[in-house]
Design an enzyme around this catalytic site. Structure first.
Site, PDB file in Angstrom:
ATOM      1  N   LYS A  75       0.853  -1.190   0.000  1.00  0.00           N
ATOM      2  CA  LYS A  75       0.000   0.000   0.000  1.00  0.00           C
ATOM      3  C   LYS A  75       0.891   1.242   0.000  1.00  0.00           C
ATOM      4  O   LYS A  75       1.899   1.280   0.716  1.00  0.00           O
ATOM      5  CB  LYS A  75      -0.894  -0.029   1.248  1.00  0.00           C
ATOM      6  CG  LYS A  75      -1.950   1.059   1.312  1.00  0.00           C
ATOM      7  CD  LYS A  75      -2.843   0.866   2.546  1.00  0.00           C
ATOM      8  CE  LYS A  75      -3.960   1.893   2.612  1.00  0.00           C
ATOM      9  NZ  LYS A  75      -4.875   1.667   3.768  1.00  0.00           N
ATOM     10  N   SER A 150      -9.709   1.644   2.554  1.00  0.00           N
ATOM     11  CA  SER A 150      -8.828   2.413   1.702  1.00  0.00           C
ATOM     12  C   SER A 150      -7.748   1.579   1.015  1.00  0.00           C
ATOM     13  O   SER A 150      -7.138   2.045   0.060  1.00  0.00           O
ATOM     14  CB  SER A 150      -8.153   3.505   2.526  1.00  0.00           C
ATOM     15  OG  SER A 150      -7.345   2.924   3.532  1.00  0.00           O
ATOM     16  N   SER A 174      -9.924  -0.646   6.836  1.00  0.00           N
ATOM     17  CA  SER A 174      -9.338  -0.532   5.504  1.00  0.00           C
ATOM     18  C   SER A 174      -8.595  -1.749   4.965  1.00  0.00           C
ATOM     19  O   SER A 174      -8.168  -1.724   3.810  1.00  0.00           O
ATOM     20  CB  SER A 174      -8.405   0.674   5.450  1.00  0.00           C
ATOM     21  OG  SER A 174      -9.166   1.839   5.277  1.00  0.00           O
TER      22      SER A 174
HETATM   23  N1  GLN Z   1     -13.167   4.120   5.926  1.00  0.00           N
HETATM   24  C1  GLN Z   1     -12.655   4.550   7.176  1.00  0.00           C
HETATM   25  C2  GLN Z   1     -12.245   5.991   7.053  1.00  0.00           C
HETATM   26  O1  GLN Z   1     -12.486   6.536   6.048  1.00  0.00           O
HETATM   27  C3  GLN Z   1     -11.507   3.690   7.593  1.00  0.00           C
HETATM   28  C4  GLN Z   1     -10.278   3.970   6.821  1.00  0.00           C
HETATM   29  C5  GLN Z   1      -9.093   3.135   7.227  1.00  0.00           C
HETATM   30  O2  GLN Z   1      -9.223   2.104   7.902  1.00  0.00           O
HETATM   31  N2  GLN Z   1      -7.915   3.596   6.860  1.00  0.00           N
HETATM   32  O3  GLN Z   1     -11.686   6.577   7.920  1.00  0.00           O
END
Ligand code: GLN
Length: 474
Positions: A75, A150, A174
């Site tokens: 990532k 994400s 995410s």
């Molecule tokens: N979707 C959640 C957010 O937007 C979690 C994102 C994540 O785990 N990095 O914060």
């Protein structure tokens, strides 16, 4: 595609080579990356060198690691020395980290071959990869739909058979959410199990790095490699990596598993049906299933959207046009900071910075941030009570299968709700796994989630393996 475990064995035994495995990955990337936008950067030269080192070690008869010759996708919020690292944000344009994240050093020491950096929601803020400054990633199973986020690029890399393994980060879901939407396995490890050194911080008290893979066994393999104490991360747990692969076939005989109403309510009927069927499979395998309600979990989303933006507003203050990447020149320093941040950050990141700054500001701190911390404590206690009754919890990973592009971008709240079932684990600092189980709307995969207390990874992986075997996956 063969599993990571098989690839490493073949490379060690000379039935394949790291070079050959890398070429397979590179040609799979070439075949679909333009269409899917999975990798932001492919480090062909660096990967060839890493592969060559593994093959030379094998030729010299040296011991190579458990991931010998296995291509891995990273990532793009993980720092890799000399390699563009963007967090999918314009603000980091042109920045190349001078050091490696601990997880990358550990991968390389285990013989893995990092092939490139994958797309994500900008600074990991999102659930669909649509907030990336470099365009969304498409779901390999249905390119009209999102891969989740994400870590959407990492999930798509594995689902598209580009690499057998990928690393993601999970702050509120995410890793698990994109794993569910792409039909693969994702693990959010216990807070502190995997070093965060070199992970660009979003919300430091919630962030964890973890594996994405096609099988539970491969997730265990990768997690064993990256876990364990790191003196460079002050929140790192003191002990060495747990042994996970040895427990994969432990099964669930005698385990008590709570089926949590709050982790199912509101999900699509097909998702609910998959969780019900998973409960049946676990029962048939010898577990005792108990219906459970943990009302505190309903407060998770609200607490998270104060705590995560609060921490983000502080963490992202360092992107000021001086130290990293983009600079937009102006007459004085303050104007330069403002112009840089205005041009460099996207709308969702700005929304989070403003939410967080507001929640932390004098006069509002107690009402918002302070209150959210109390809710977080209640949640930790609620989980603790639950784990006095049961060994694991079962629920859905996400309320729906992969959704079409644009369907949630107009309303941030609807996007935030995709993580309603995953966020509580992060707030509690505990562990959870998403395993593909059954299909929903449009024949798309459903993920079921198993949750456990801190350091329960071996138990979670063993239970996940029971579900995987029931689905006919080897
Ligand atoms: N979707 C959640 C957010 O937007 C979690 C994102 C994540 O785990 N990095 O914060």
């Amino acid at each position: 595609m063969r599993s990571a475990g098989e690839i490493a064995r073949d490379v060690r035994e000379g039935a394949s080579s790291a070079g050959r495995e890398l070429e397979i990955a590179l040609s799979a990337i070439r075949a679909r990356n333009d269409e899917l936008n999975v990798f932001l950067y492919v480090d062909e030269a660096g990967a060839r060198l890493a592969a060559q080192r593994v093959d030379e070690a094998v030729a010299r008869g040296e011991r190579t690691g458990p991931l010998a010759g296995v291509p891995v996708a990273l990532k793009d919020n993980l720092c890799q020395r000399g390699i563009p690292t963007t967090c999918s944000s314009r603000i980091l344009e042109g920045w190349r980290p001078p050091y490696n994240a601990t997880v990358i050093d550990r991968l390389v020491a285990a013989g893995a071959v990092p092939v490139g950096k994958t797309n994500l929601d900008e600074f990991a803020m999102g659930s669909s990869t649509e907030t990336s400054a470099f365009g969304p990633t498409r779901n390999p199973l249905d390119p009209t739909r999102v891969p989740g986020g994400s870590s959407g690029g990492s999930a798509a890399a594995v689902a598209a058979d580009m690499t057998p393994l990928a690393l993601g980060s999970d702050t509120g879901g995410s890793i698990r959410q994109p794993a569910a939407l792409c039909g693969i396995v994702g693990v959010k490890p216990t807070y502190g199990l995997v070093s965060r050194y070199g992970l660009i911080a979003f919300a430091s008290s919630l962030d964890q790095i973890g594996p994405l893979s096609r099988s539970v066994a491969d997730a265990a393999l990768l997690l064993e490699v990256i876990a364990g104490h790191d003196p460079r991360d002050s929140t790192s747990l003191p002990e060495p990596a747990p042994s996970l692969r040895d427990h994969l076939d432990d099964g669930v005989v005698g385990r008590r598993i709570g089926v949590v109403r709050e982790l199912i309510d509101g999900a699509d009927p097909e998702v609910v049906a998959s969780v019900d069927r998973a409960a049946e499979v676990l029962r048939a395998a010898g577990a005792e299933l108990v219906p459970l309600s943990i009302p505190e979990l309903r407060l998770g989303l609200s607490a998270y959207y104060l705590i995560a933006p609060a921490e983000a507003s502080s963490n992202l203050a360092r992107f000021d046009g001086v130290r990293y990447g983009l600079r937009v020149d102006a007459d004085d320093v303050a104007a330069m900071n403002e112009a840089t941040r205005t041009a460099g950050f996207g709308a969702e990141v700005k929304r989070r910075i403003m939410l967080g700054t507001y929640a932390l500001s004098a006069g509002y701190y107690d009402a918002y941030y302070g209150q959210a911390l109390k809710v977080r404590t209640q949640m930790i206690e609620a989980f603790r009570r639950a784990y006095r009754e049961v060994d694991l919890l079962l629920g859905a990973t996400t309320p729906t299968v992969a959704f079409p592009f644009g369907s949630k971008t107009a309303n941030p709240m609807s996007m935030y709700l995709s993580d309603v079932f995953t966020i509580p684990t992060n707030l509690a600092g505990e562990a959870a796994i998403s395993v593909p189980f059954g299909v929903g709307e449009g024949g798309l995969p459903v993920g079921v989630q198993l949750l456990g207390p801190g350091r329960s990874e071996a138990r979670l992986l063993a239970a996940g393996r029971v579900l995987e075997l029931a689905e006919g996956r080897p």
